[in-house]
Design a protein around this motif. Structure first.
Motif, PDB file in Angstrom:
ATOM      1  N   THR A 411       0.834  -1.209   0.000  1.00  0.00           N
ATOM      2  CA  THR A 411       0.000   0.000   0.000  1.00  0.00           C
ATOM      3  C   THR A 411       0.868   1.257   0.000  1.00  0.00           C
ATOM      4  N   ARG A 412       1.891   1.226   0.831  1.00  0.00           N
ATOM      5  CA  ARG A 412       2.792   2.380   0.918  1.00  0.00           C
ATOM      6  C   ARG A 412       3.486   2.624  -0.422  1.00  0.00           C
ATOM      7  N   GLN A 413       4.054   1.567  -1.026  1.00  0.00           N
ATOM      8  CA  GLN A 413       4.735   1.711  -2.312  1.00  0.00           C
ATOM      9  C   GLN A 413       3.771   2.188  -3.396  1.00  0.00           C
ATOM     10  N   GLY A 414       2.527   1.666  -3.374  1.00  0.00           N
ATOM     11  CA  GLY A 414       1.535   2.088  -4.352  1.00  0.00           C
ATOM     12  C   GLY A 414       1.230   3.568  -4.252  1.00  0.00           C
ATOM     13  N   ARG A 415       1.132   4.074  -3.023  1.00  0.00           N
ATOM     14  CA  ARG A 415       0.865   5.503  -2.834  1.00  0.00           C
ATOM     15  C   ARG A 415       2.029   6.345  -3.366  1.00  0.00           C
ATOM     16  N   TYR A 416       3.266   5.912  -3.057  1.00  0.00           N
ATOM     17  CA  TYR A 416       4.438   6.642  -3.560  1.00  0.00           C
ATOM     18  C   TYR A 416       4.426   6.670  -5.092  1.00  0.00           C
ATOM     19  N   LEU A 417       4.123   5.519  -5.693  1.00  0.00           N
ATOM     20  CA  LEU A 417       4.151   5.435  -7.155  1.00  0.00           C
ATOM     21  C   LEU A 417       3.070   6.301  -7.783  1.00  0.00           C
ATOM     22  N   LEU A 418       1.852   6.283  -7.220  1.00  0.00           N
ATOM     23  CA  LEU A 418       0.790   7.129  -7.756  1.00  0.00           C
ATOM     24  C   LEU A 418       1.155   8.610  -7.659  1.00  0.00           C
ATOM     25  N   PHE A 419       1.758   8.997  -6.551  1.00  0.00           N
ATOM     26  CA  PHE A 419       2.183  10.395  -6.413  1.00  0.00           C
ATOM     27  C   PHE A 419       3.238  10.720  -7.479  1.00  0.00           C
ATOM     28  N   ALA A 420       4.184   9.806  -7.672  1.00  0.00           N
ATOM     29  CA  ALA A 420       5.246  10.047  -8.656  1.00  0.00           C
ATOM     30  C   ALA A 420       4.659  10.165 -10.068  1.00  0.00           C
ATOM     31  N   ARG A 421       3.659   9.346 -10.396  1.00  0.00           N
ATOM     32  CA  ARG A 421       3.044   9.439 -11.716  1.00  0.00           C
ATOM     33  C   ARG A 421       2.281  10.746 -11.887  1.00  0.00           C
ATOM     34  N   ALA A 422       1.550  11.137 -10.855  1.00  0.00           N
ATOM     35  CA  ALA A 422       0.820  12.406 -10.923  1.00  0.00           C
ATOM     36  C   ALA A 422       1.789  13.577 -11.046  1.00  0.00           C
ATOM     37  N   VAL A 457      12.915   7.136  -0.857  1.00  0.00           N
ATOM     38  CA  VAL A 457      12.121   7.755   0.209  1.00  0.00           C
ATOM     39  C   VAL A 457      12.879   7.671   1.520  1.00  0.00           C
ATOM     40  N   THR A 458      13.180   8.825   2.102  1.00  0.00           N
ATOM     41  CA  THR A 458      14.019   8.864   3.312  1.00  0.00           C
ATOM     42  C   THR A 458      13.221   9.035   4.591  1.00  0.00           C
ATOM     43  N   SER A 459      11.918   9.317   4.471  1.00  0.00           N
ATOM     44  CA  SER A 459      11.104   9.570   5.682  1.00  0.00           C
ATOM     45  C   SER A 459       9.648   9.242   5.381  1.00  0.00           C
ATOM     46  N   SER A 460       8.914   8.863   6.427  1.00  0.00           N
ATOM     47  CA  SER A 460       7.479   8.598   6.277  1.00  0.00           C
ATOM     48  C   SER A 460       6.665   9.884   6.372  1.00  0.00           C
ATOM     49  N   ASN A 461       7.321  10.978   6.736  1.00  0.00           N
ATOM     50  CA  ASN A 461       6.643  12.261   6.796  1.00  0.00           C
ATOM     51  C   ASN A 461       6.247  12.704   5.392  1.00  0.00           C
ATOM     52  N   ARG A 462       4.957  13.116   5.232  1.00  0.00           N
ATOM     53  CA  ARG A 462       4.449  13.406   3.906  1.00  0.00           C
ATOM     54  C   ARG A 462       5.252  14.485   3.187  1.00  0.00           C
ATOM     55  N   LEU A 463       5.510  15.587   3.866  1.00  0.00           N
ATOM     56  CA  LEU A 463       6.264  16.665   3.219  1.00  0.00           C
ATOM     57  C   LEU A 463       7.670  16.220   2.818  1.00  0.00           C
ATOM     58  N   ALA A 464       8.260  15.322   3.611  1.00  0.00           N
ATOM     59  CA  ALA A 464       9.617  14.849   3.310  1.00  0.00           C
ATOM     60  C   ALA A 464       9.623  13.911   2.105  1.00  0.00           C
ATOM     61  N   TRP A 465       8.692  12.886   2.138  1.00  0.00           N
ATOM     62  CA  TRP A 465       8.785  11.925   1.049  1.00  0.00           C
ATOM     63  C   TRP A 465       8.277  12.470  -0.282  1.00  0.00           C
ATOM     64  N   THR A 466       7.324  13.403  -0.253  1.00  0.00           N
ATOM     65  CA  THR A 466       6.890  14.004  -1.516  1.00  0.00           C
ATOM     66  C   THR A 466       8.019  14.836  -2.126  1.00  0.00           C
TER      67      THR A 466
END
Length: 534
Positions: A411-422, A457-466
């Motif tokens: 789930t976590r990887q999927g969210r990262y990937l969707l953000f990266a695609r957007a 991704v170096t942190s689970s914090n939203r502002l950091a990983w985005t």
């Protein structure tokens, strides 16, 4: 042994490649003329004229006619350093390029090899048969006129004509120095003076004078060593590893076309011995960081074949690790084990950073060293080898690259990937964005795909990983070629990366995406922007 018509045809038509070869024959005949002090050359698309002020030729006599009209019948000898000509076939080269008149005294010898002229004495000339005619007034010395055959010269409007003139200047550059006879091409002297003046004093140079030659060597970005036989240009050696000139004292033994030195030339063998020693002296003066790839390759060739050079240059950094780091033979031989491979990968890079010696055989000098160090009869002693893949796994440095299907992501990887695609769509990165597994944060093929990994991704914090993903996408998008094997971070990459990261439009698109997610949530924003997992 007799000469067939086919051999005669070859000597006339095929031995000389182009007009400058024929003009060279006329000029060297002029320089060889007894008493000559000057040879004048005039070249236009229509006609070439070569005149000397020497003793001339008695074309009214049987001997004079024979010397200039019978192949090989001249008085020149290959062992005679007093003359430039060797074969007595120069007239054959000249008549192939046009209707020719050789005028001396009160007579002119005329040829029309291709039978194109129908007026005057040329009407009676045919093929190799020349015609001698009496002239109304005398010419001192010899004057050769070549009315060019259209098929034998470039188009009058061709860019090649200025090059022809420049090539002639190069061919005769040291004739005056060696013979004392001035040569002028289209009114300009071609003499370059002493060969030692050919090298640039701002570079590393070595000069030598021996009973056989003058050698002026220099280090140049593209080594080109010009070879002159008794002042007459022969060829350029692009593999000598140095630039400059060699001007022999006396004739070198050349081929028919006078474009190469024959292997049995004793004078050239002695010159090469001097050249080898002078080249080593020049290399000794060069800093390691000033060595070109070709120079390193030449030094390696000497190092692997000569024990003295091996001892001399053992501490020189002539070779390359896969990280493009220079390394010496001494350091290589001091390692407990080494490895080599063609180019780099992230696993090999990581091992080198940990102190391993992994040589890059895509580098010519390094490949020569590895080749010389292989086998039971190896010329160079090298340590035993380790397997890069095995060592990387043992060190925890995985060097594989695997793209993961969307359905295999957490789930976590999927969210990262969707953000990266957007994000890629928002900032205009027109490449397919995927998730994968590898040591680096991401990789790209340079044009159609970017694959991101967990380490991006170096942190689970939203502002950091985005922001992590923003920088990773900009980084990979700045690569216009694959970075899977060797990471290329040159000036071009740095410029493209800065342009992307600092572009106000790109920054606004990133900020707008992050703000939208904060306001309306991931799922809503991803649905609005049309990104999904496959």
């Amino acid at each position: 042994m007799t000469t067939t018509d086919q051999v005669a045809q070859y000597l006339i038509e095929d031995q000389m490649a182009d007009l400058p070869d024929a003009i060279r024959e006329a000029v060297q005949n002029g320089v060889d003329s007894p008493g000559a002090s000057r040879v004048l050359v005039s070249v236009t698309p229509e006609q070439t004229v070569v005149c000397d002020d020497g003793a001339g030729v008695d074309l009214g006599s049987q001997t004079g006619m024979r010397d200039l009209s019978v192949l090989g019948a001249g008085t020149k000898s290959r062992d005679d350093d007093a003359t430039l000509g060797e074969w007595g076939i120069g007239t054959g080269a000249i008549i192939a390029k046009g209707a020719v008149r050789i005028w001396s005294g009160h007579h002119a010898l005329c040829f029309d090899y291709q039978n194109e002229r129908e007026t005057g004495p040329f009407a009676r000339a045919s093929g190799r048969e020349g015609v001698v005619v009496e002239t109304d007034h005398a010419v001192d010395g010899v004057c050769v006129t070549i009315n060019h055959y259209t098929s034998e010269v470039p188009n009058p409007e061709s860019y090649q004509w200025p090059r022809i003139v420049e090539r002639l200047r190069t061919r005769f550059a040291y004739l005056t120095f060696r013979t004392g006879v001035a040569v002028l091409v289209n009114g300009e002297p071609v003499d370059r003076g002493h060969p030692f003046d050919a090298v640039d004093e701002s570079r590393v140079t070595v000069t030598r004078e021996t009973p056989d030659a003058y050698l002026a060597l220099e280090q140049t970005p593209t080594p080109e060593l010009a070879i002159y036989s008794n002042g007459l240009y022969v060829t350029t050696d692009h593999d000598a590893g140095v630039g400059g000139v060699v001007v022999s004292k006396g004739n070198l033994t050349l081929n028919f076309a006078r474009t190469a030195v024959q292997s049995g030339c004793e004078r050239w063998a002695r010159i090469q011995d001097t050249l080898d020693a002078a080249r080593v002296t020049l290399y000794d003066q060069l800093r390691d960081d000033a060595l070109t790839d070709q120079t390193r390759a030449m030094m390696t060739e000497l190092l692997t074949s000569d024990a003295d050079c091996r001892d001399r240059w053992r501490d020189r950094k002539l070779f390359e690790l896969v990280t493009e780091t220079p390394v010496s033979l001494a350091r290589i031989q001091a390692a407990p084990q080494i490895a080599w491979q063609d180019g780099a990968d992230h696993g090999a890079d990581a091992l080198v950073e940990r102190g391993a010696i992994i040589l890059d055989t895509s580098d010519s000098a390094t490949a020569q060293l590895v080749s010389a160090g292989r086998g039971d009869d190896a010329a160079v002693s090298l340590p035993s080898c380790f397997d890069v893949t095995t060592r990387a796994k043992e060190a925890g440095v995985w060097q594989g690259y695997t793209r993961l299907p969307d359905t295999a992501l957490s789930t976590r990887q999927g969210r990262y990937l969707l953000f990266a695609r957007a994000l890629a769509d928002a900032i205009g990165v027109d490449r397919t964005i995927e998730w994968g597994e590898a040591t680096p944060n991401a990789w790209t093929d340079g044009h159609s795909r970017i694959v991101v990994t967990d380490s991006a991704v170096t942190s689970s914090n939203r502002l950091a990983w985005t922001h992590d993903l923003f920088l990773v996408l900009c980084h990979e998008a700045a690569h216009d070629r694959s970075d899977k094997r060797r990471t290329a971070h040159g000036r071009r990459f740095e410029s493209r990366f800065r342009e992307l990261v600092e572009d106000p439009t790109v920054q606004a698109a990133y900020t707008g995406l992050v703000t939208a997610i904060a306001d309306r949530g991931f799922e809503t924003v991803f649905q609005e922007r049309g990104v999904s997992l496959g």
